[in-house]
Structure formats: C-alpha cells, structure tokens
Design a protein around this motif. Structure first.
Motif, PDB file in Angstrom:
ATOM      1  N   GLU A 167       4.838   6.704 -12.351  1.00  0.00           N
ATOM      2  CA  GLU A 167       3.837   7.074 -13.343  1.00  0.00           C
ATOM      3  C   GLU A 167       3.626   5.882 -14.257  1.00  0.00           C
ATOM      4  N   ALA A 168       2.348   5.522 -14.490  1.00  0.00           N
ATOM      5  CA  ALA A 168       2.010   4.338 -15.290  1.00  0.00           C
ATOM      6  C   ALA A 168       1.270   4.778 -16.547  1.00  0.00           C
ATOM      7  N   TYR A 169       1.683   4.214 -17.697  1.00  0.00           N
ATOM      8  CA  TYR A 169       1.119   4.589 -18.995  1.00  0.00           C
ATOM      9  C   TYR A 169       0.596   3.343 -19.700  1.00  0.00           C
ATOM     10  N   LEU A 170      -0.708   3.277 -19.905  1.00  0.00           N
ATOM     11  CA  LEU A 170      -1.341   2.125 -20.527  1.00  0.00           C
ATOM     12  C   LEU A 170      -1.544   2.363 -22.018  1.00  0.00           C
ATOM     13  N   GLN A 171      -1.099   1.401 -22.830  1.00  0.00           N
ATOM     14  CA  GLN A 171      -1.301   1.440 -24.271  1.00  0.00           C
ATOM     15  C   GLN A 171      -1.947   0.139 -24.722  1.00  0.00           C
ATOM     16  N   SER A 172      -2.840   0.241 -25.706  1.00  0.00           N
ATOM     17  CA  SER A 172      -3.468  -0.939 -26.281  1.00  0.00           C
ATOM     18  C   SER A 172      -3.626  -0.730 -27.783  1.00  0.00           C
ATOM     19  N   ASP A 173      -3.477  -1.819 -28.535  1.00  0.00           N
ATOM     20  CA  ASP A 173      -3.502  -1.690 -29.981  1.00  0.00           C
ATOM     21  C   ASP A 173      -4.017  -2.982 -30.603  1.00  0.00           C
ATOM     22  N   GLU A 231       7.068  11.840 -23.397  1.00  0.00           N
ATOM     23  CA  GLU A 231       8.229  11.305 -24.104  1.00  0.00           C
ATOM     24  C   GLU A 231       8.518   9.876 -23.671  1.00  0.00           C
ATOM     25  N   ILE A 232       8.008   9.490 -22.526  1.00  0.00           N
ATOM     26  CA  ILE A 232       8.257   8.132 -22.022  1.00  0.00           C
ATOM     27  C   ILE A 232       7.667   7.090 -22.954  1.00  0.00           C
ATOM     28  N   VAL A 233       6.467   7.372 -23.477  1.00  0.00           N
ATOM     29  CA  VAL A 233       5.786   6.406 -24.351  1.00  0.00           C
ATOM     30  C   VAL A 233       5.539   6.968 -25.748  1.00  0.00           C
ATOM     31  N   ASN A 234       5.996   8.212 -25.984  1.00  0.00           N
ATOM     32  CA  ASN A 234       5.847   8.849 -27.292  1.00  0.00           C
ATOM     33  C   ASN A 234       4.390   8.853 -27.738  1.00  0.00           C
ATOM     34  N   GLY A 235       3.538   9.379 -26.878  1.00  0.00           N
ATOM     35  CA  GLY A 235       2.120   9.438 -27.198  1.00  0.00           C
ATOM     36  C   GLY A 235       1.427  10.542 -26.428  1.00  0.00           C
ATOM     37  N   ILE A 236       0.162  10.776 -26.775  1.00  0.00           N
ATOM     38  CA  ILE A 236      -0.670  11.775 -26.109  1.00  0.00           C
ATOM     39  C   ILE A 236      -1.454  11.076 -24.996  1.00  0.00           C
ATOM     40  N   CYS A 237      -1.459  11.663 -23.820  1.00  0.00           N
ATOM     41  CA  CYS A 237      -1.973  10.963 -22.641  1.00  0.00           C
ATOM     42  C   CYS A 237      -3.111  11.710 -21.954  1.00  0.00           C
ATOM     43  N   LEU A 238      -3.987  10.916 -21.355  1.00  0.00           N
ATOM     44  CA  LEU A 238      -5.061  11.393 -20.487  1.00  0.00           C
ATOM     45  C   LEU A 238      -4.991  10.636 -19.178  1.00  0.00           C
ATOM     46  N   PRO A 239      -5.573  11.173 -18.104  1.00  0.00           N
ATOM     47  CA  PRO A 239      -5.681  10.383 -16.872  1.00  0.00           C
ATOM     48  C   PRO A 239      -6.451   9.095 -17.145  1.00  0.00           C
ATOM     49  N   PHE A 240      -5.969   7.978 -16.613  1.00  0.00           N
ATOM     50  CA  PHE A 240      -6.633   6.694 -16.812  1.00  0.00           C
ATOM     51  C   PHE A 240      -7.846   6.606 -15.889  1.00  0.00           C
ATOM     52  N   VAL A 270      -3.583   6.906 -19.697  1.00  0.00           N
ATOM     53  CA  VAL A 270      -3.841   6.084 -20.874  1.00  0.00           C
ATOM     54  C   VAL A 270      -3.318   6.841 -22.086  1.00  0.00           C
ATOM     55  N   VAL A 271      -2.743   6.093 -23.038  1.00  0.00           N
ATOM     56  CA  VAL A 271      -1.991   6.689 -24.144  1.00  0.00           C
ATOM     57  C   VAL A 271      -2.762   6.572 -25.460  1.00  0.00           C
ATOM     58  N   PHE A 272      -2.726   7.652 -26.250  1.00  0.00           N
ATOM     59  CA  PHE A 272      -3.332   7.669 -27.579  1.00  0.00           C
ATOM     60  C   PHE A 272      -2.270   8.058 -28.608  1.00  0.00           C
ATOM     61  N   ARG A 273      -2.531   7.688 -29.862  1.00  0.00           N
ATOM     62  CA  ARG A 273      -1.536   7.935 -30.909  1.00  0.00           C
ATOM     63  C   ARG A 273      -1.476   9.388 -31.349  1.00  0.00           C
ATOM     64  N   SER A 274      -2.587  10.107 -31.230  1.00  0.00           N
ATOM     65  CA  SER A 274      -2.637  11.470 -31.764  1.00  0.00           C
ATOM     66  C   SER A 274      -3.402  12.390 -30.831  1.00  0.00           C
ATOM     67  N   TRP A 275      -3.198  13.696 -31.037  1.00  0.00           N
ATOM     68  CA  TRP A 275      -3.960  14.694 -30.286  1.00  0.00           C
ATOM     69  C   TRP A 275      -5.448  14.561 -30.583  1.00  0.00           C
ATOM     70  N   PHE A 276      -5.793  14.303 -31.835  1.00  0.00           N
ATOM     71  CA  PHE A 276      -7.203  14.186 -32.216  1.00  0.00           C
ATOM     72  C   PHE A 276      -7.872  13.047 -31.460  1.00  0.00           C
ATOM     73  N   ALA A 277      -7.215  11.880 -31.428  1.00  0.00           N
ATOM     74  CA  ALA A 277      -7.790  10.723 -30.726  1.00  0.00           C
ATOM     75  C   ALA A 277      -7.930  11.001 -29.240  1.00  0.00           C
ATOM     76  N   ALA A 278      -6.933  11.668 -28.661  1.00  0.00           N
ATOM     77  CA  ALA A 278      -6.982  11.961 -27.228  1.00  0.00           C
ATOM     78  C   ALA A 278      -8.090  12.954 -26.898  1.00  0.00           C
ATOM     79  N   ILE A 279      -8.255  13.974 -27.738  1.00  0.00           N
ATOM     80  CA  ILE A 279      -9.307  14.975 -27.508  1.00  0.00           C
ATOM     81  C   ILE A 279     -10.691  14.334 -27.645  1.00  0.00           C
ATOM     82  N   CYS A 280     -10.853  13.460 -28.648  1.00  0.00           N
ATOM     83  CA  CYS A 280     -12.130  12.746 -28.805  1.00  0.00           C
ATOM     84  C   CYS A 280     -12.416  11.879 -27.582  1.00  0.00           C
TER      85      CYS A 280
END
Length: 427
Positions: A167-173, A231-240, A270-280
């Motif tokens: 499983e691959a989790y992409l984060q960008s900041d 829990e792997i990346v401590n973030g809210i995730c969507l399919p990339f 793909v990883v987001f910091r919050s539920w709100f950001a992921a839902i948007c």
C-alpha cells in the motif's frame, strides 16, 4: 559530419523543459548534450536565462530546431543523439511522432508522461519494433511514476522474503508559510482532463496488450474505503487518481512474464491532514471526472483552469520559491512472508497468512519540476551507462521493468533535487 550528442532535451523552452535544462547542468555533467524545439530564438533565450540562474555560460550548447508537425525534422533530431529526453506534452497528442522517429533512428527515448492510455498504446504499437531496433522507450520517468515503481524495486531488494502486497501513501506539503502561487502548470491539467475523458478506452487497449489476466494470489489485497484514516501515515486518505498503480502493475506483469516472479499487488492512496480537506478533495475529483466526460465540460475546464482547480492550476505554474518549499513523501508498506518460508518457486501459494512487513519512504523536494526533471535525466544517464543491465535489447517499458537491475536509485540519491529512498520500519 556533425558530432552525435549523448542527450537532447526536446521541448526545452516549455515549462518542464526549461527546468530540465537547469538540472542537466549537473546531472549530465561530462556528457555531450543539447536542446531542441521549434523556435531557435526561444531556445537561445532559455540558455541565456538558465545560464544566468546557474552562473554558467550555456550559449555554446548545441541547438536543434525540430517541430512536432515536421516528421523529417524529428528524424534529424533523433539521429543527432543517443537518448532523446522528450518534454513535449500532452503526450496523447504529441508523443507518438517522437517515439516513432526515435525507433526509426535507433535512438532511446524517455519522457515524463503520466498518461496510461498513451503509454500502453505505445507499448501495444511499438514494443516489438523497439526490440528489433535495440531501442528503449521508457515513459513515466518523472514524479509519475519513478517513486512508486522504483519504490517497489527498493522494497524487494530489502524485504528478505516474498512480498504479497504493497500500500502506497502519497503526502505533499508546502512549508514555510501558505502557497504564494498555483502549485501545478496548465500542461499537467490538460493531460488530466483528456486522460479522464478517454479513460474508458484503456480497457480495449489492455485487452489487446494482455491476452491473459495476471493470476490472483492469496491473500488478495482489498481496496480501502473511499475515505479512511490510516495509522501508517496518520492522515485521512483517498484513492490516488494518478498513474502510479497502472505503471507499477505493468512492471509487475513484465517481471512475471519474463522472469517468473510472483507479481506484487499494489494500491495507491493520497493523504490529507483532515477529514474536511479529504471530503473537499473527493468532491472535487468527482466533479472533475464527471465534467471531463463531456466535450462542453472539457472546454470550460481547459478555459478556466484556475477557477475549477481552486487556484491549484495556472498557465504560469508555481513560483520558484514555492517549488523549493514543496516537499513530498511516498510511504509504502509491504506485507509478505519471511525468507525462512521461501521456496525456489517464487510464484507458489503460501498456506500461512503473511506476517512480515517492511515500510519504506521515498522523499524529496519540488516533486513536479525538480525531482521530476532530475529523475528524467537520470534515466537517460542510466541507459547510456548501464544498458547491459536492462532487460533484453530494447522495448517499450515502464521504469520498474527497465531499471530494476540498474543503479538508478543510487543515481537519484546523488542530486539535490533527486529522491531519497530509506527503510522506515522492518518487522
């Protein structure tokens, strides 16, 4: 007779092209390289501007005039070098004539396409001819999809066992304050719009490309929910929504068919910091996908990119200060069986559930126009220096298949805008 160059950067006056020229100063050091495009004046201006930025006189760099609509000019350009670095996209519109010219000329070709339909069409149409001409054609050599595909290679080299799934989790900041410009150039947006519009054509291409499905090994890697906390990346995730998985699975199929290696299952998120950001983001992806399916929708998406991307996309692209403040990481967690349970048959079924894990991280800065350009040029360097370690004598290949046995990962780690590959956890 005109001297043959090691590398030519085609499309050097474009947005990605000009940053590729900048990175070429260091990555292609001690190699003979030049630039190409359809407008000599613009190319000269790029050399002057990049030379000033780098504190180096580049005006003696060879310039080749070539136009995507002029087949003879493409052939002349391809014959001038050993590897052509193609920065002219969207590749679904402009890629094939360059690939065709390279194969006819016996010149290797690399590009940064993240367009599955283009990549798989090139494989379907030109793989056999490329092999016959001893030419390597390798796409997805940028941020799409070197981290994911070479990350799979890195995992297998360090797993010490048999890998079942990843499983691959992409984060960008963007660090050091809020973004001060768009994050992505319009060209990437254009590729995404047309890619989604014609995604349904992939099924037909793949049915011709692959007459048999890959075997399904147990346990099957299930899809996560549409939105979930990891829990792997401590973030809210969507399919990339990018091309990583399709590129990785092409490499896995190649290694299975050519080397009998057990194919690894893979899903990307793909990883987001919050539920709100992921839902948007989920709402945006849904709107974007539905709008791109219709010709009118595509027209307005392409006409008003900044509005529909909420400022993420512009014709000007990101500022250089923002690029240097943009960091990425791709966390990949592998699950499989330890070496003690391994047999000589790597495609066997295992009766016991997988218990061994390995987590790796691939990271860097400026993914779109720093790491991408360095990775693209590094693939050209590896073809020049280590073609004997690449499979067969040529072909249309994804990077994981092409460079699995080479030192590409070490080459990527040498450069400031390269990528770092590291083991994060091993159990």
């Amino acid at each position: 007779m005109v001297e043959k160059l090691d590398v030519i950067i085609f499309g050097a006056s474009g947005f990605t092209g000009k940053y590729t020229v900048f990175e070429a100063i260091s990555v292609l050091a001690n190699l003979k390289w030049g630039i190409a495009g359809r407008n000599r004046i613009k190319l000269e201006a790029i050399l002057e501007d990049i030379g000033i930025k780098a504190g180096k006189n580049l005006m003696s760099t060879p310039i080749i005039v070539a136009d995507i609509d002029d087949e003879s000019s493409l052939l002349q350009m391809a014959r001038r070098c050993r590897v052509l670095v193609n920065c002219v996209g969207p590749y679904r519109f402009y890629g094939e004539p360059v690939v065709r010219a390279c194969i006819e000329s016996g010149t290797h070709h690399v590009d940064v396409s993240g367009e599955p339909q283009y990549m798989e069409t090139m494989q379907l149409k030109y793989d056999r001819e490329a092999q016959e001409k001893n030419v390597y054609v390798v796409s997805a050599c940028g941020f799409d999809s070197i981290p994911a595909d070479m990350g799979m290679v890195f995992i297998e080299k360090n797993f010490d066992g048999v890998v079942n799934s990843v499983e691959a989790y992409l984060q960008s900041d963007v660090r050091g304050g809020p973004p001060n410009s768009a994050a992505i150039h319009y060209g990437t947006w254009e590729s995404a719009v047309y890619g989604l519009a014609h995604a349904d054509k992939l099924r037909g291409i793949r049915s011709q490309l692959y007459t048999e499905k890959l075997p399904k090994f147990q346990p099957i890697l299930k899809h996560r929910p549409l939105i979930f906390r990891s829990e792997i990346v401590n973030g809210i995730c969507l399919p990339f929504p990018g091309s990583d998985r399709s590129v990785v699975m092409r490499s896995q199929r190649f290694l299975y068919e050519k080397e009998g290696k057990r194919p690894i299952q893979m899903h990307a998120y793909v990883v987001f910091r919050s539920w709100f950001a992921a839902i948007c983001a989920a709402c945006f992806f849904l709107m974007f996908g539905m709008t791109a399916k219709f010709s009118f929708g595509r027209r307005i998406l392409l006409k008003y990119p900044k509005f529909f991307s909420m400022g993420l996309i512009s014709h000007e692209g990101p500022s250089e200060s923002q690029m240097e403040r943009t960091y990425f990481s791709l966390t990949m967690k592998a699950l499989g069986w330890p070496k003690s349970e391994r047999t000589s048959n790597s495609v066997k079924e295992f009766h016991d559930p997988p218990t061994k894990t390995l987590t790796v991280k691939i990271s860097g800065i400026n993914p779109g126009y720093g790491a991408t350009c360095v990775a693209l040029l590094c693939t050209a360097v590896i073809i020049l220096k280590e073609s004997e370690k690449m499979p067969g004598t040529g072909g249309v290949l994804p990077p994981g298949a092409a460079f699995a046995k080479t030192s590409l990962i070490s080459e990527l780690e040498k450069h400031e805008h390269g990528m770092k590959f590291e083991i994060f956890a091993n159990k």
